[in-house]
Design an enzyme around this catalytic site. Structure first.
Site: not given
Ligand code: ATP
Ligand code: MG
Length: 207
Positions: A33, A99, A187
């Site tokens: 990251k 990113g 999923p």
């Molecule tokens: N397939 C899924 N099923 C259930 N919850 C999910 C799933 N994918 C992500 N989440 C939940 O959604 C939220 C956002 O996911 P994540 O942190 O992976 O997003 P991100 O795109 O990395 O965000 P950021 O831009 O902040 O880095 C988190 O709480 C994560 O646990």
């Molecule tokens: Mg993230």
């Protein structure tokens, strides 16, 4: 260096969750990251991936405010350069990078984006997309911005696909697959359930 850079159509689409699943499929990769924001309120993405996937994880500069990285850095009176962002990847053979937000968010105070890092590192992008209405446009915009810069898009991962999809969610899969490879459909995950599996995108990117 082999691997993929995980981007998405927006913040919160599941880049970190998908990155963790990709790392589980290729545990010799290091998660990177290059810059992290929102540390005041949330666990760092590198810590999330290390916890879920048990892989090595690296992080570049970190900021407390949950803002675009360049804005958070400026408000903290700090600079983040392209060299610093690239430095987070240095010396690694296999990487799964993530990113912040979408492809063209400024990660550095010098304007560096993930698209710039993808060009410098010569790594393909994986675009994480939502399943529902609106994703065809957002995903295509992201892919076309990448292609316009001469970048490779390994494909799309649809994340958070529900057990009972609506018509948009059902039909969007074909719509997305029409313009870039659909690499996986992850999923919606319930806490405590087994983690979904995705293909080994690091190995696939190298072949
Ligand atoms: N397939 C899924 N099923 C259930 N919850 C999910 C799933 N994918 C992500 N989440 C939940 O959604 C939220 C956002 O996911 P994540 O942190 O992976 O997003 P991100 O795109 O990395 O965000 P950021 O831009 O902040 O880095 C988190 O709480 C994560 O646990
Ligand atoms: Mg993230």
């Amino acid at each position: 260096m082999r691997g993929v850079l995980i981007t998405g159509t927006d913040t919160g689409v599941g880049k970190t969750f998908v990155a963790a699943l990709v790392c589980r499929a290729h545990p010799s990769a290091t998660y990177v990251k290059p810059v992290q924001t929102g540390l005041a309120d949330a666990e760092a993405d590198a810590a999330v991936v290390a916890r879920i996937a048990g892989v090595q994880a690296r992080q570049g500069p970190g900021f407390d405010e949950a803002l675009a990285p360049a804005v958070a850095a400026e408000r903290a009176a700090r600079t983040v350069t392209r060299a610093q962002l690239l430095g987070a990847f240095s010396g690694l053979d296999e990487v799964v990078g993530e990113g912040a937000g979408g492809l063209l968010v400024e990660l550095g105070t010098d304007g560096t984006t993930l698209a710039d890092l993808a060009a410098d590192l010569n790594l393909p992008l994986v675009v994480v997309a939502r399943p529902g209405l609106g994703t065809l446009n957002h995903t295509r915009l992201t892919c076309e911005a990448a292609w316009a810069r001469g970048l490779r898009v390994a494909g799309i991962v649809v994340n958070g696909f529900p057990d009972v999809p609506d018509v948009a969610e059902e039909t969007n899969l074909n719509g997305l697959a029409a313009f870039a490879p659909l690499l996986a459909v992850v999923p919606r995950h319930e806490p405590g359930a087994a983690l979904p599996a995705v293909p080994d995108l690091v190995a696939a990117a190298a072949s």
